[in-house]
Design an enzyme around this catalytic site. Structure first.
Site, PDB file in Angstrom:
ATOM      1  N   ALA A 244      -2.440  -1.828 -10.437  1.00 32.33           N
ATOM      2  CA  ALA A 244      -2.253  -2.582  -8.950  1.00 32.33           C
ATOM      3  C   ALA A 244      -2.738  -1.681  -7.725  1.00 32.33           C
ATOM      4  O   ALA A 244      -3.221  -0.828  -7.995  1.00 32.33           O
ATOM      5  CB  ALA A 244      -0.390  -2.018  -9.063  1.00 32.33           C
ATOM      6  N   GLN A 245      -2.684  -2.385  -6.686  1.00 32.66           N
ATOM      7  CA  GLN A 245      -3.285  -1.969  -5.512  1.00 32.66           C
ATOM      8  C   GLN A 245      -2.635  -0.625  -5.030  1.00 32.66           C
ATOM      9  O   GLN A 245      -3.488   0.258  -4.587  1.00 32.66           O
ATOM     10  CB  GLN A 245      -3.024  -3.020  -4.176  1.00 32.66           C
ATOM     11  CG  GLN A 245      -3.907  -2.686  -3.122  1.00 32.66           C
ATOM     12  CD  GLN A 245      -5.118  -2.461  -3.226  1.00 32.66           C
ATOM     13  OE1 GLN A 245      -5.744  -3.568  -3.744  1.00 32.66           O
ATOM     14  NE2 GLN A 245      -5.719  -1.467  -2.583  1.00 32.66           N
ATOM     15  N   SER A 246      -1.502  -0.359  -5.422  1.00 38.22           N
ATOM     16  CA  SER A 246      -0.762   0.822  -4.928  1.00 38.22           C
ATOM     17  C   SER A 246      -1.277   1.986  -5.827  1.00 38.22           C
ATOM     18  O   SER A 246      -1.701   3.040  -5.347  1.00 38.22           O
ATOM     19  CB  SER A 246       0.672   0.854  -4.887  1.00 38.22           C
ATOM     20  OG  SER A 246       1.101   0.402  -6.449  1.00 38.22           O
TER      21      SER A 246
END
Length: 585
Positions: A244-246
């Site tokens: 995920a980007q986070s």
């Protein structure tokens, strides 16, 4: 081997239900070679002594086997659990945990689950989080089985009737059998019919459903009765890179690309949509018998439960994990999960037999042999070093800070063994030598690492920096900490303090100077072309320039922009020459 039965666990035939009795296993002992006599030192020089891993409790017949065991994933995982103060797991339990770790986040329904670069680290991260309640009861702890097993007179003697225990949580199989009998459903579908919920989330894919325990018999191919169902997808995973980007932002810092901004927005929208849907389904969830959740990772679980005013609590005893591997979260996969959960299995008895216990033996009183010395397990300092080095190399800033705090370790912890880390004795030296500016900043500012520490060569971490960005990290830290810390910055060798504004101003000046230098070079080239002209060039006679005319020789060493300007000028002169010729005629 096991195979699914044609029965539905909440509507079992009366004859089958009456024939079920809890399976009993008779404990047995293995009569292996680990007896007092076999462990007594022998005078035969060819005798091989068994060696044992104190971490995993595994016996090996030779030093080669033990060395192979020390390199195995099971041993690595148990070593890391030991550092965290957790108990070791056996091979069967380890494989089950790996299976539960798998989750497909992209591709079709039939794709295999996505694998991480370091499955041991990911599995350890998962096992240290606040877990969803799993079903591990007293009678199942012996063989780590997710099933309640029953004997039946309608089955062959070697077969057992297995039901997933998460549907009927009980301390014994006998109590589980009573629950199965009590939860049988009649023929009518009413408002009082029990229901369950299933939520699956991963890789931006969400699927959820409220399912009635009463099947729709009219639909033989699709008997699952869904009272509510919903699926949606948001682009949140980094294509071809995974994750995920986070998660990437937490590990490497916030990215500034257009794609990362889109993914962050989609993560926020996905969280909002999921929580709104759960709030909308609150009346169903309040009376649900079970809530099955497949959402690996702290962030995915946080979307579903445990937030402020959450409908589902981490402490809710109805919340359970799905005890088998699943594919990508889709509506069809939710139905498959429910069908798999509620379809009993007919399996061989030997699959559920508890592991035979070895006869208790007396350990011989012997001194440490040369063989045991060769396979000596790492010390606590070496175990800490393995964790710290791995997190520094992967630039995992937050996990490293938490690890140092949890284990009461100083940021100046000396890496062991010292002979192996004589060049980089501390995490700060290692981060500087690897050119990791963000890790250097965290160690200096957050963890309070000492920049004056030296290695065996008398060099500080500053002297090991490999690029200007890392040196700037030291100088920025000096600007922030100077006057607040007791470090002698002159002794550390760190350059003069610098601020972010000064770095930005320096970069702007460098860009302007580079742009001015390019413009000056173009200007000189144009002047040279104007003075000489294409006719002044003579054909070279060397072998290098053979076959090239004067124009080609002139253009060979120029930039594309300069060649384009000369070509435009040549064409303009050709046009002028044709016009002059036409006028003379």
């Amino acid at each position: 081997m096991s195979k699914p039965s044609p029965f539905y666990v909440y509507s079992l035939p009366a004859t089958l239900l009456a024939s079920l009795t809890p399976t009993t296993f008779t404990p047995s002992f293995t009569d292996d070679s680990n007896t007092i006599e076999s462990l007594t030192p022998s005078t035969d020089p060819n005798t091989k002594f068994s060696t044992r891993c104190n971490t995993c409790g595994v016996y090996n017949e030779s030093t080669d086997d033990q060395r192979a065991h020390f390199k195995s994933d099971l041993h690595r995982f148990n070593v890391k659990r030991k550092v965290l103060g957790q108990d070791a797991v056996e091979q069967a339990e380890f494989e089950r945990m790996l299976d539960e770790l798998e989750e497909s986040i992209s591709g079709s329904d039939t794709e295999s689950d996505e694998s991480d670069t370091d499955r041991i680290t990911n599995l350890l991260d998962k096992s240290t989080l606040t877990p969803i309640q799993e079903d591990s009861y007293e009678d199942l702890r012996v063989h780590k089985s997710p099933f309640h097993t029953f004997d039946s007179s309608l089955l062959p003697p070697d077969d057992v009737f297995a039901v997933y225990s998460c549907l009927f949580p009980a301390s014994t199989s006998e109590e589980g059998l009573q629950l199965i009998k009590d939860q049988q459903i009649g023929n009518r579908l009413t408002d009082e019919t029990p229901i369950s919920a299933i939520f699956m989330l991963g890789g931006g894919h969400f699927a959820g459903a409220i399912i009635s325990h009463k099947q729709n018999i009219a639909k033989k191919n699709d008997p699952v009765t869904e009272l509510e169902h919903k699926t949606f997808h948001r682009y949140t995973t980094r294509r071809k890179q995974g994750g995920a980007q986070s998660a990437n932002d937490n590990a490497k810092g916030k990215a500034s690309s257009a794609g990362s901004s889109i993914r962050r927005h989609n993560e926020a929208m996905l969280e909002k949509e999921v929580r709104e849907l759960i709030a909308e389904w609150k009346p169903y969830l309040d009376r649900a018998s079970h809530i099955f959740i497949r959402a690996n990772g702290r962030q995915n679980r946080g979307m579903l439960m445990g937030y402020d005013d959450a409908v589902i609590s981490f402490r809710d005893t109805r919340v359970k994990g799905i005890p088998f591997s699943t594919r990508r979260a889709t509506g069809g996969e939710v139905k498959r999960v429910w069908s798999e959960l509620t379809r009993p299995r007919i399996a061989k008895r030997e699959l559920f037999m508890p592991k035979p216990a070895a006869k208790p033996v007396a350990k011989p009183v012997t001194s440490i042999t040369k063989i045991e010395a060769e396979v000596e397990e790492p010390s606590a300092e070496e175990l800490h070093t393995m964790q710290i080095v791995a997190m520094v190399r992967k630039s995992r800033i937050n996990p490293l800070t938490a690890y140092l705090t949890t284990n009461n370790l100083s940021a100046d912890f000396k890496l062991q063994p010292a002979t192996q880390y004589h060049h980089t004795p501390t995490a700060l030296h290692l981060a500087a030598s690897l050119s990791l500016p963000r890790m250097v900043t965290s160690l200096l500012v957050t963890s309070g690492a000492d920049p004056t520490q030296t290695n065996d060569e008398g060099r500080t971490a500053w002297e090991l920096c490999g690029d200007r960005a890392t040196r700037d990290a030291f100088r920025l830290a000096r600007a922030e900490l100077e006057g607040k810390s007791s470090w002698d910055w002159e002794e550390s060798g760190v350059g003069t303090a610098i601020t972010k504004e000064e770095i930005a101003e320096r970069e702007a000046k460098e860009k302007a100077a580079e742009k001015s230098a390019r413009a000056e070079a173009v200007r000189r080239l144009e002047q040279q072309q104007q003075r000489s002209g294409p006719k002044s060039f003579k054909k070279l006679t060397s072998s290098v320039a053979t076959g090239m005319n004067a124009t080609e020789q002139m253009l060979a060493g120029l930039t594309p922009e300069a060649r384009l300007r000369i070509e435009r000028e040549r064409r303009a002169r050709a046009v002028e020459a044709r016009l002059a010729s036409a006028r003379r005629k």
